[in-house]
Design a protein around this motif. Structure first.
Motif, PDB file in Angstrom:
ATOM      1  N   TRP A   1       0.846  -1.177   0.000  1.00 11.48           N
ATOM      2  CA  TRP A   1       0.000   0.000   0.000  1.00 11.48           C
ATOM      3  C   TRP A   1       0.893   1.242   0.000  1.00 11.48           C
ATOM      4  O   TRP A   1       1.876   1.313   0.748  1.00 11.48           O
ATOM      5  N   LYS A   2       0.557   2.203  -0.806  1.00  6.30           N
ATOM      6  CA  LYS A   2       1.362   3.429  -0.910  1.00  6.30           C
ATOM      7  C   LYS A   2       0.831   4.467   0.080  1.00  6.30           C
ATOM      8  O   LYS A   2       0.031   5.333  -0.256  1.00  6.30           O
ATOM      9  N   ILE A   3       1.269   4.340   1.323  1.00  2.00           N
ATOM     10  CA  ILE A   3       0.815   5.269   2.364  1.00  2.00           C
ATOM     11  C   ILE A   3       2.018   5.936   3.009  1.00  2.00           C
ATOM     12  O   ILE A   3       3.086   5.325   3.164  1.00  2.00           O
ATOM     13  N   ASP A   4       1.837   7.206   3.388  1.00  2.00           N
ATOM     14  CA  ASP A   4       2.926   7.941   4.025  1.00  2.00           C
ATOM     15  C   ASP A   4       2.363   9.055   4.904  1.00  2.00           C
ATOM     16  O   ASP A   4       1.153   9.078   5.192  1.00  2.00           O
ATOM     17  N   GLU A   5       3.236  10.007   5.300  1.00  2.00           N
ATOM     18  CA  GLU A   5       2.824  11.068   6.226  1.00  2.00           C
ATOM     19  C   GLU A   5       1.795  12.029   5.638  1.00  2.00           C
ATOM     20  O   GLU A   5       1.193  12.830   6.375  1.00  2.00           O
ATOM     21  N   ASN A   6       1.561  11.956   4.345  1.00  2.00           N
ATOM     22  CA  ASN A   6       0.585  12.847   3.714  1.00  2.00           C
ATOM     23  C   ASN A   6      -0.833  12.279   3.716  1.00  2.00           C
ATOM     24  O   ASN A   6      -1.773  12.958   3.286  1.00  2.00           O
ATOM     25  N   ASP A   7      -0.970  11.049   4.192  1.00  2.00           N
ATOM     26  CA  ASP A   7      -2.296  10.421   4.188  1.00  2.00           C
ATOM     27  C   ASP A   7      -3.133  10.860   5.379  1.00  2.00           C
ATOM     28  O   ASP A   7      -2.623  11.264   6.428  1.00  2.00           O
ATOM     29  N   ARG A   8      -4.450  10.751   5.185  1.00  2.00           N
ATOM     30  CA  ARG A   8      -5.415  11.108   6.224  1.00  2.00           C
ATOM     31  C   ARG A   8      -6.355   9.906   6.401  1.00  2.00           C
ATOM     32  O   ARG A   8      -7.111   9.553   5.490  1.00  2.00           O
ATOM     33  N   PHE A   9      -6.256   9.280   7.580  1.00  2.00           N
ATOM     34  CA  PHE A   9      -6.985   8.047   7.884  1.00  2.00           C
ATOM     35  C   PHE A   9      -8.265   8.343   8.649  1.00  2.00           C
ATOM     36  O   PHE A   9      -8.267   9.117   9.608  1.00  2.00           O
TER      37      PHE A   9
ATOM     38  N   HIS B   1     -12.331  16.895   4.988  1.00  2.00           N
ATOM     39  CA  HIS B   1     -10.895  16.767   5.220  1.00  2.00           C
ATOM     40  C   HIS B   1     -10.191  15.923   4.155  1.00  2.00           C
ATOM     41  O   HIS B   1      -9.022  15.584   4.315  1.00  2.00           O
ATOM     42  N   GLU B   2     -10.903  15.609   3.109  1.00  2.00           N
ATOM     43  CA  GLU B   2     -10.332  14.871   1.978  1.00  2.00           C
ATOM     44  C   GLU B   2      -9.561  13.632   2.458  1.00  2.00           C
ATOM     45  O   GLU B   2      -8.377  13.447   2.189  1.00  2.00           O
ATOM     46  N   ILE B   3     -10.289  12.798   3.177  1.00  2.00           N
ATOM     47  CA  ILE B   3      -9.717  11.555   3.708  1.00  2.00           C
ATOM     48  C   ILE B   3      -9.195  10.702   2.554  1.00  2.00           C
ATOM     49  O   ILE B   3      -9.812  10.615   1.489  1.00  2.00           O
ATOM     50  N   THR B   4      -8.055  10.035   2.790  1.00  2.00           N
ATOM     51  CA  THR B   4      -7.453   9.205   1.747  1.00  2.00           C
ATOM     52  C   THR B   4      -7.546   7.709   2.030  1.00  2.00           C
ATOM     53  O   THR B   4      -7.373   6.899   1.123  1.00  2.00           O
TER      54      THR B   4
END
Length: 504
Positions: free
Chosen positions: A178-186, A231-234
């Motif tokens: 999964w391409k997740i990092d500090e820019n994601d919003r859970f 909040h444009e959750i990702t």
């Protein structure tokens, strides 16, 4: 896992870690609060054995950070639902041998726990100190957390997961790429008493992402939708029933920011996935499956185009095994079945718990040794009937026993029946699970005779079992129907329930 969280705090101090009840908290805020809770815990740690610390989950900043602090101190957190009856929570406290509870604020329930000899620490009263991220070294065998689920005896059943289990799970997740990092919003919608919360709590903290939580007093699916939009959750992880509740609004929903939609906890209809894909066109929809006993999930299936999907009875495939899990499918005689044949799914691997707390009988029933590929391995009986195809993809067929998922929570119908019988005073008190018009399960309780009011039963159960186990309907029958074997005829009860629905 421990190092990942500490690195996130050190590296992302000025970035937001949580959004809770309209307020942001940074990673520095997290680090300072962790330090404060650690300081408050230190005088008690030498008295705690086994290494379990209770956390009252008030769904606030202190609750989340308390769980993290317990983990970093080398102990396992045991989430306690403040809405559950005191006696139910105390049963959990006894089984986990909890000596210390962390809670964010004082309530009248605290007297109950203190009277039982439990130390209560109020995390919002702790004096604010300086950031200090030095923590004791931990052992893989140390506990990470304990999740309590419904038990068939009427008592909650504790499943402890170790640091080794949690680390194995995280390794399995990272290998899914999964391409997740500090820019994601859970989006964090799951109660911390439900292990699905690990997906949207521990994982984002490991990568420095921000967690957006749903307050306990809100209508979860509507507030969650609001967070997704504003909040444009990702990244979301939800049970299918959440998506079902949102179906009336699908025509108005457009969520281009969502990149991952994980769905778990219940059977996932293909048609519901198609509709959600239209709402979140950039999202990769992933069906995940797994019991609490094997650390969050054991299988994953990536939804494709809605046309060439793997499904059984219009239910999306469970998918393939993750890295640190091994599976076998056994028939009633304990032999492995052939491709395409149905049997009970049994799983093994480094994500598998060491067994239930203080429950040797259930451990003997649920875990067993099996010679696989020339080696004796320890397996867990899931109770789920499945089959595999030629590509080793798993498909869900149904439950072997009376265990069902209600709003994502695993419920033993025997637990509901046992507690209900304490008020109805008759063994002919039967709980069955049925689907409503939205495809979600609910509990219908049947009682032979009518010497008690429905309202009395419901009020009594509210003091004994969690809200999601409370029957949605109660029906009194002169005689509970039996089948040819003299057993309760649950098929006949389901037909009665359906006929009652049709007359409304």
């Amino acid at each position: 896992m421990i190092n990942n969280i500490i690195e996130s705090i050190q590296k992302h101090q000025d970035r937001n870690a949580f959004y809770i009840k309209g307020r942001h908290y940074t990673y520095k805020d997290v680090g300072i609060k962790i330090t404060d809770i650690k300081t408050a815990l230190l005088p008690h740690l030498h008295t705690i054995n086994p290494k379990h610390i209770g956390v009252i989950i008030n769904e606030d900043f202190e609750s989340y950070v308390s769980c993290i602090s317990v983990l970093l101190c080398g102990y396992g957190y045991v989430p306690l639902n403040p809405l559950s009856p005191n006696e139910r929570n105390f049963e959990t406290i006894q089984q986990a041998e909890i000596k210390v509870i962390l809670t964010s604020h004082k309530t009248e329930n605290d007297i109950f726990y203190k009277d039982k000899g439990v130390n209560v620490i109020y995390t919002n009263d702790i004096t604010k100190g300086e950031l200090n991220l030095e923590f004791p070294s931990t052992n893989d065998l140390d506990p990470a957390y304990v999740i309590f689920t419904s038990g068939s005896t009427g008592k909650p059943k504790g499943t402890p997961l170790s640091r080794a289990n949690l680390n194995a799970f995280l390794e399995s997740v990272w290998l899914l790429n999964w391409k997740i990092d500090e820019n994601d919003r859970f989006l964090q919608m799951s109660s911390m008493t439900f292990d699905m919360s690990i997906l949207t709590f521990i994982i984002p903290l490991c990568v420095g992402a921000c967690i957006y939580t749903v307050p306990e007093y809100e209508i979860k699916y509507m507030y969650g939708l609001q967070l997704m939009i504003e909040h444009e959750i990702t990244f979301i992880a939800v049970v299918p029933s959440t998506l079902s509740f949102l179906k009336p609004y699908f025509g108005e929903i457009s969520l281009s920011s969502i990149r991952y939609s994980l769905v778990c906890g219940e059977a996932f209809p293909i048609e519901l996935a198609k509709l959600w894909q239209e709402c979140a066109p950039s999202s990769q929809i992933i069906n995940i499956y797994g019991p609490t006993e094997a650390t969050v999930f054991t299988h994953s299936y990536v939804y494709k185009d809605g046309v060439n999907e793997k499904e059984y009875n219009n239910i999306m495939a469970l998918g393939d095994l993750v890295k640190n899990i091994e599976g076998i499918i056994l028939d009633d005689s304990g032999k492995e079945v052939s491709v395409g044949d149905k049997g009970e799914l049994c799983i093994s691997g480094t994500q598998l718990t060491g067994g239930y707390l203080l429950n040797p009988q259930k451990n003997a029933e649920s875990f067993f040794e099996y010679n696989k590929d020339g080696m004796n391995k320890r397996f867990y009986r899931t109770g789920d009937i499945v089959f595999i195809d030629n590509e080793n993809t798993y498909f869900y067929v149904g439950r072997k026993d009376t265990q069902v998922k209600i709003q994502g929570h695993r419920v033993e119908l025997g637990d509901v029946e046992k507690n209900a019988r304490d008020i109805t005073k008759t063994e002919k008190t039967i709980a069955i699970a049925l689907k409503n018009s939205m495809g979600n399960y609910y509990i219908h309780l049947f009682v032979q005779g009518n010497n008690i009011l429905k309202a009395e039963i419901i009020e009594f159960l509210k003091g004994r079992i969690p809200y999601y186990m409370i029957p949605s309907k109660v029906t009194f029958l002169e005689i509970i129907p039996l089948n040819a074997n003299g057993k309760v005829d649950k098929i006949a009860l389901a037909k009665i329930a359906q006929s009652l629905e049709n007359t409304i």
